[in-house]
Design a protein around this motif. Structure first.
Motif, PDB file in Angstrom:
ATOM      1  N   PRO A  81       7.307  -0.453  -0.242  1.00  0.00           N
ATOM      2  CA  PRO A  81       6.316  -1.548   0.579  1.00  0.00           C
ATOM      3  C   PRO A  81       6.900  -2.408   1.362  1.00  0.00           C
ATOM      4  O   PRO A  81       6.054  -2.681   2.250  1.00  0.00           O
ATOM      5  CB  PRO A  81       5.826  -2.202  -0.640  1.00  0.00           C
ATOM      6  CG  PRO A  81       6.338  -1.383  -2.042  1.00  0.00           C
ATOM      7  CD  PRO A  81       7.237  -0.722  -1.619  1.00  0.00           C
ATOM      8  N   GLY A 113       5.459   2.481   1.780  1.00  0.00           N
ATOM      9  CA  GLY A 113       5.048   3.058   0.418  1.00  0.00           C
ATOM     10  C   GLY A 113       5.696   4.505   0.206  1.00  0.00           C
ATOM     11  O   GLY A 113       6.969   4.791   0.568  1.00  0.00           O
ATOM     12  N   ASP A 114       4.923   5.326  -0.163  1.00  0.00           N
ATOM     13  CA  ASP A 114       5.438   6.782  -0.303  1.00  0.00           C
ATOM     14  C   ASP A 114       4.654   7.422   0.857  1.00  0.00           C
ATOM     15  O   ASP A 114       3.482   7.531   1.173  1.00  0.00           O
ATOM     16  CB  ASP A 114       4.893   7.546  -1.709  1.00  0.00           C
ATOM     17  CG  ASP A 114       5.197   8.736  -1.963  1.00  0.00           C
ATOM     18  OD1 ASP A 114       6.271   9.290  -2.691  1.00  0.00           O
ATOM     19  OD2 ASP A 114       4.707   9.767  -1.257  1.00  0.00           O
ATOM     20  N   ILE A 171       1.727   9.629  -0.079  1.00  0.00           N
ATOM     21  CA  ILE A 171       0.349   9.186  -0.633  1.00  0.00           C
ATOM     22  C   ILE A 171      -0.486   8.155   0.442  1.00  0.00           C
ATOM     23  O   ILE A 171       0.000   7.193   1.079  1.00  0.00           O
ATOM     24  CB  ILE A 171       0.599   7.956  -1.860  1.00  0.00           C
ATOM     25  CG1 ILE A 171       1.506   8.820  -2.761  1.00  0.00           C
ATOM     26  CG2 ILE A 171      -0.458   7.294  -2.330  1.00  0.00           C
ATOM     27  CD1 ILE A 171       1.808   7.990  -4.193  1.00  0.00           C
ATOM     28  N   ALA A 183      -0.725   8.982   3.450  1.00  0.00           N
ATOM     29  CA  ALA A 183       0.098   8.814   4.553  1.00  0.00           C
ATOM     30  C   ALA A 183       0.218  10.131   5.460  1.00  0.00           C
ATOM     31  O   ALA A 183      -0.296  11.007   5.388  1.00  0.00           O
ATOM     32  CB  ALA A 183       1.371   8.314   4.008  1.00  0.00           C
ATOM     33  N   ALA A 218       2.306   1.642  -2.950  1.00  0.00           N
ATOM     34  CA  ALA A 218       1.659   0.152  -3.272  1.00  0.00           C
ATOM     35  C   ALA A 218       1.402  -0.157  -4.739  1.00  0.00           C
ATOM     36  O   ALA A 218       1.524  -1.036  -5.485  1.00  0.00           O
ATOM     37  CB  ALA A 218       0.771  -0.127  -2.071  1.00  0.00           C
ATOM     38  N   PHE A 236      -7.205   0.789  -5.523  1.00  0.00           N
ATOM     39  CA  PHE A 236      -8.023   0.998  -4.597  1.00  0.00           C
ATOM     40  C   PHE A 236      -7.010   0.625  -3.125  1.00  0.00           C
ATOM     41  O   PHE A 236      -6.845  -0.400  -2.950  1.00  0.00           O
ATOM     42  CB  PHE A 236      -9.153  -0.017  -4.223  1.00  0.00           C
ATOM     43  CG  PHE A 236     -10.400   0.461  -5.116  1.00  0.00           C
ATOM     44  CD1 PHE A 236     -10.948   1.588  -5.143  1.00  0.00           C
ATOM     45  CD2 PHE A 236     -10.944  -0.427  -6.038  1.00  0.00           C
ATOM     46  CE1 PHE A 236     -11.983   2.186  -6.055  1.00  0.00           C
ATOM     47  CE2 PHE A 236     -12.000  -0.135  -6.788  1.00  0.00           C
ATOM     48  CZ  PHE A 236     -12.343   1.115  -6.765  1.00  0.00           C
ATOM     49  N   PRO A 285      -8.659  -0.927   0.985  1.00  0.00           N
ATOM     50  CA  PRO A 285     -10.113  -1.492   0.165  1.00  0.00           C
ATOM     51  C   PRO A 285     -11.005  -1.874   1.277  1.00  0.00           C
ATOM     52  O   PRO A 285     -12.283  -1.678   0.901  1.00  0.00           O
ATOM     53  CB  PRO A 285      -9.619  -2.672  -0.474  1.00  0.00           C
ATOM     54  CG  PRO A 285      -8.083  -2.889   0.038  1.00  0.00           C
ATOM     55  CD  PRO A 285      -7.612  -1.746   0.563  1.00  0.00           C
ATOM     56  N   ALA A 327      -3.281  -7.579  -4.645  1.00  0.00           N
ATOM     57  CA  ALA A 327      -1.771  -7.779  -4.289  1.00  0.00           C
ATOM     58  C   ALA A 327      -1.698  -7.298  -2.954  1.00  0.00           C
ATOM     59  O   ALA A 327      -1.939  -6.316  -2.374  1.00  0.00           O
ATOM     60  CB  ALA A 327      -1.135  -6.655  -5.121  1.00  0.00           C
ATOM     61  N   ASN A 387       0.485  -7.618   0.766  1.00  0.00           N
ATOM     62  CA  ASN A 387       1.808  -7.743   1.477  1.00  0.00           C
ATOM     63  C   ASN A 387       2.942  -7.656   0.610  1.00  0.00           C
ATOM     64  O   ASN A 387       4.184  -8.376   0.508  1.00  0.00           O
ATOM     65  CB  ASN A 387       1.923  -9.318   2.315  1.00  0.00           C
ATOM     66  CG  ASN A 387       1.200  -8.903   3.339  1.00  0.00           C
ATOM     67  OD1 ASN A 387       1.689  -8.185   4.580  1.00  0.00           O
ATOM     68  ND2 ASN A 387       0.544  -9.802   3.781  1.00  0.00           N
ATOM     69  N   LEU A 424      -4.229  -5.094   4.118  1.00  0.00           N
ATOM     70  CA  LEU A 424      -2.974  -5.246   3.648  1.00  0.00           C
ATOM     71  C   LEU A 424      -2.951  -5.459   1.961  1.00  0.00           C
ATOM     72  O   LEU A 424      -1.889  -6.034   1.551  1.00  0.00           O
ATOM     73  CB  LEU A 424      -1.974  -6.277   4.324  1.00  0.00           C
ATOM     74  CG  LEU A 424      -1.933  -5.943   5.858  1.00  0.00           C
ATOM     75  CD1 LEU A 424      -1.094  -7.043   6.609  1.00  0.00           C
ATOM     76  CD2 LEU A 424      -0.877  -4.695   5.973  1.00  0.00           C
ATOM     77  N   THR A 425      -3.848  -5.421   1.574  1.00  0.00           N
ATOM     78  CA  THR A 425      -4.147  -5.584   0.111  1.00  0.00           C
ATOM     79  C   THR A 425      -4.386  -4.195  -0.764  1.00  0.00           C
ATOM     80  O   THR A 425      -5.119  -3.305  -0.200  1.00  0.00           O
ATOM     81  CB  THR A 425      -5.170  -6.454  -0.139  1.00  0.00           C
ATOM     82  OG1 THR A 425      -5.327  -7.578   0.545  1.00  0.00           O
ATOM     83  CG2 THR A 425      -5.401  -6.746  -1.809  1.00  0.00           C
TER      84      THR A 425
HETATM   85  N1  SAH Z   1       1.738   5.238   1.978  1.00  0.00           N
HETATM   86  C1  SAH Z   1       1.243   3.839   1.252  1.00  0.00           C
HETATM   87  C2  SAH Z   1      -0.320   3.796   1.736  1.00  0.00           C
HETATM   88  C3  SAH Z   1      -0.637   3.669   2.977  1.00  0.00           C
HETATM   89  S1  SAH Z   1      -2.364   3.594   3.139  1.00  0.00           S
HETATM   90  C4  SAH Z   1       1.716   3.697  -0.082  1.00  0.00           C
HETATM   91  O1  SAH Z   1       2.047   4.567  -0.666  1.00  0.00           O
HETATM   92  O2  SAH Z   1       1.830   2.760  -0.600  1.00  0.00           O
HETATM   93  C5  SAH Z   1      -2.392   1.794   3.483  1.00  0.00           C
HETATM   94  C6  SAH Z   1      -3.051   0.863   2.226  1.00  0.00           C
HETATM   95  O3  SAH Z   1      -1.947   1.142   1.376  1.00  0.00           O
HETATM   96  C7  SAH Z   1      -3.166  -0.371   2.538  1.00  0.00           C
HETATM   97  O4  SAH Z   1      -4.490  -0.640   2.984  1.00  0.00           O
HETATM   98  C8  SAH Z   1      -3.110  -1.096   1.277  1.00  0.00           C
HETATM   99  O5  SAH Z   1      -3.976  -1.002   0.473  1.00  0.00           O
HETATM  100  C9  SAH Z   1      -1.788  -0.407   0.851  1.00  0.00           C
HETATM  101  N2  SAH Z   1      -0.486  -1.028   0.923  1.00  0.00           N
HETATM  102  C10 SAH Z   1       0.254  -0.342   1.653  1.00  0.00           C
HETATM  103  N3  SAH Z   1       1.623  -1.210   1.325  1.00  0.00           N
HETATM  104  C11 SAH Z   1       1.173  -2.222   1.105  1.00  0.00           C
HETATM  105  C12 SAH Z   1       1.961  -3.457   0.874  1.00  0.00           C
HETATM  106  N4  SAH Z   1       3.208  -3.748   0.835  1.00  0.00           N
HETATM  107  N5  SAH Z   1       1.251  -4.428  -0.080  1.00  0.00           N
HETATM  108  C13 SAH Z   1      -0.122  -4.400  -0.549  1.00  0.00           C
HETATM  109  N6  SAH Z   1      -0.704  -3.021  -0.099  1.00  0.00           N
HETATM  110  C14 SAH Z   1      -0.239  -2.037   0.558  1.00  0.00           C
END
Ligand code: SAH
Length: 598
Positions: A342, A412-413, A416, A418, A453, A500, A503, A532, A534, A558-559
């Motif tokens: 994240p 994130g991953d 996922i 991405a 996330a 979600f 969202p 959740a 950022n 960003l949630t």
């Molecule tokens: N590949 C990422 C997802 C990317 S899609 C993963 O595996 O987490 C983008 C969505 O992921 C955002 O709209 C939000 O819902 C979520 N997201 C990604 N990073 C985040 C973070 N640091 N905090 C909260 N939500 C996050």
């Protein structure tokens, strides 16, 4: 490839170390980093990961503890030296033979202190027998220690052949039998140390899917019959169509040398020098010989074929002696799809850090690259805006096809919601049906997983993903709205905890409330909900709501929104900084009965 920055980083952590830091930065031509908490560990790891030699004016323990999780490849990692704040001692901690001993000695002589050298060879012999300079290899490194010990104890020794880096040894010298003979160091009663000049180019060819063991054994037999040492091989070379051939890569790994590739035109230019040209091969791949042609191309114009094509039913090999103007060929390109978690560096895997540090170029969305801080600071980057996902993946794949090491950075991953799936989709298509070039389809793909996330959100708040869960993206840009609603209904009915992703956006604002209405038909109003945003970034925020109080206006892109299942619970803790606003959210796994019996 960008040249790694080898300027020593002089690192101070306290004000009292600053004057010595400034002095050493001048003495060593280094760059001064005055680090202060927080972020010291991240910064040090970032410098290490990009290969910068580090001189830390601090306790050696600080450097050891900080860098320990990153240690892996002693041949590639930079030098690390700890220097006492009063200048009395310089301790090479890592990379003794890769500059740390030399740096420590320079520091000691500049400051009038001591260099605490601990690598045995350096102490007495002035040279590490098992680390010959580039272009040379020791056949039997396992014997180097015993020979070094004997030399240190004053044993008589004979050195046959000319090797400048052994110039300082007190040994009897004799001429080598011929110019291609190895350099041999003999001490009575011990195995002789044998160093080989890496002067052979090994050309290979094989059928698609050829057995790696078959190729390896053909090469072993060919070299043995010709009286050549496998340690004298500098590179395995072939036609570019073979860049993704497992047998060729396995052979190179077996010999411990790089695999390099040439286009058919370059091999065809060697036609006049081929000993066994073949029209059949020409009709198939556009050059009259793969193994001989590749060996000769790598060896250069004044190189010479010394073993013509040898073959089995599915593989060929040939050997050339490298001349004064070798051609390197192209390595197989690599694309790493890297999930960086994240945001916080502590949530990034060592594999992700390594792949980013090794990359020739980083590709991604600007925010993610910025999150990498010093780790990405010195690597060229190509930034794409949100919405340019296809262009981003194509660029990364086609650049890798040029023999480069590309990292596609995802939050994130990477698999996922991405880029991972889009990369796979492009590779799965024919070039004329929206796919990528043939060369791009041959690059090595590495998918490095990251913390997504949903995991970060659940962990921060407690264990909301403690039982069966699913993830649904509410973005209807790529998924038809009906499909999303169908999955929402199924997840609601199945009583899954739901994460979600995406969202809402500025334009898409109705699906989250629609989801809430569907879920309310299947689970109670007080079902815990976690907003959740950022995660792992400076403005991280966790908000606890229920299905009844969830409001779209509180949510942004960003949630990640986690909705509990019917059994999920929330309870207050005494610590208002813990969990979500002092509450812990979890989904029981079904231990209640057992716990009550206890
Ligand atoms: N590949 C990422 C997802 C990317 S899609 C993963 O595996 O987490 C983008 C969505 O992921 C955002 O709209 C939000 O819902 C979520 N997201 C990604 N990073 C985040 C973070 N640091 N905090 C909260 N939500 C996050």
């Amino acid at each position: 490839m960008p040249v790694p920055d080898k300027t020593p980083a002089i690192v101070t952590l306290t004000a009292s170390a600053a004057p010595l830091g400034e002095r050493l930065a001048i003495e060593l031509g280094g760059e001064l980093y005055r680090l202060s908490a927080p972020g010291v560990a991240d910064h040090l790891r970032g410098l290490f990961a990009v290969g910068r030699p580090i001189v830390g004016i601090c306790a050696s323990g600080i450097l050891i503890r900080t860098l320990a999780p990153l240690l892996g490849d002693k041949w590639a990692e930079p030098a690390v030296v700890a220097v006492a704040e009063d200048g009395s001692a310089a301790v090479p901690l890592l990379g003794g033979h890769h500059g740390a001993n030399a740096l420590a000695k320079r520091i000691a002589s500049a400051l009038g202190g001591a260099a605490a050298i601990t690598t045995a060879g350096d102490l007495g012999l002035g040279v590490a027998l098992d680390e010959p300079p580039e272009g040379w290899r020791l056949e039997n490194p396992e014997d180097a220690k015993a020979v070094a010990r004997a030399l240190l104890e004053g044993a008589a020794a004979t050195l046959s052949g000319d090797a400048a880096w052994l110039g300082g040894l007190a040994v009897r010298r004799v001429a080598a039998p011929d110019e291609h003979a190895p350099v041999v160091l003999t001490v009575a009663g011990l195995p002789s140390l044998v160093w080989r000049r890496q002067e052979l180019a090994l050309g290979v060819g094989c059928a698609r899917g050829a057995d790696p063991e078959g190729l390896i054994s053909l090469v072993g037999k060919t070299l043995a019959e010709a009286g050549l040492s496998p340690f004298a091989v500098r590179c395995v070379v072939s036609l570019d169509l073979k860049a993704d051939e497992a047998a060729v890569q396995a052979l190179a790994a077996h010999l411990g040398v790089p695999a390099r590739f040439f286009p058919a035109e370059v091999l065809e230019a060697e036609s006049p020098r081929l000993q066994t040209p073949s029209d059949v091969v020409f009709a198939e791949v556009g050059c009259h010989g793969v193994s001989e042609g590749a060996a000769l191309a790598a060896a250069g114009p004044d190189g010479a074929l010394i073993v013509p094509k040898q073959r089995t039913t599915e593989a060929t090999c040939a050997v050339a002696r490298i001349g004064s103007a070798p051609q390197e060929g192209r390595k197989r390109g690599k694309l790493s799809v890297v999930g960086i978690g994240p945001g916080d560096a502590g949530w990034r895997t060592p594999e992700a850090t390594r792949l980013i540090a090794e990359a020739d170029e980083l590709v991604g969305y600007g925010l993610y690259l910025d999150l990498l801080g010093p780790l990405a600071a010195n690597t060229p980057r190509k930034i794409f805006a949100l919405g340019e996902e296809e262009a981003r993946c194509r660029y990364a794949l086609e650049s890798a096809a040029e023999g480069r090491d590309m990292a596609l950075v995802c939050s994130g991953d990477g698999g996922i919601f991405a880029m991972g799936a889009l990369v796979a989709e492009l590779l799965d298509r024919e070039p004329d049906k929206g796919g990528v070039s043939d060369a791009a389809r041959r690059v090595k793909i590495v998918n490095a997983p990251g913390i997504s996330a949903l995991q970060a959100a659940s962990a921060r708040a407690g264990a909301l993903l403690g039982h069966d869960f699913c993830a649904i993206s509410l973005s209807d840009l790529l998924t038809p709205r009906e499909a999303i609603v169908k999955r929402l209904r199924a997840a609601a009915e199945g009583d899954f905890v739901i994460a979600f992703y995406n969202p809402v956006s500025r334009r898409r604002r109705t699906l989250l409330d629609e989801a809430r209405q569907i879920l309310l038909k299947h689970r109670p109003e007080d079902t815990p909900v976690l907003l959740a945003s950022n995660l792992g970034r400076p403005d991280e925020k966790l908000t606890r709501r229920t299905l009844a109080t969830l409001q779209t206006d509180e949510v942004d892109m960003l949630t990640v929104v986690l909705i509990g299942a019917s059994q999920s619970r929330a309870f207050p803790t005494g610590d208002c900084s813990a969990g979500a606003e002092g509450w812990r959210l979890y989904t029981p796994r079904g231990y209640a009965k057992k716990l009550e019996q206890a």
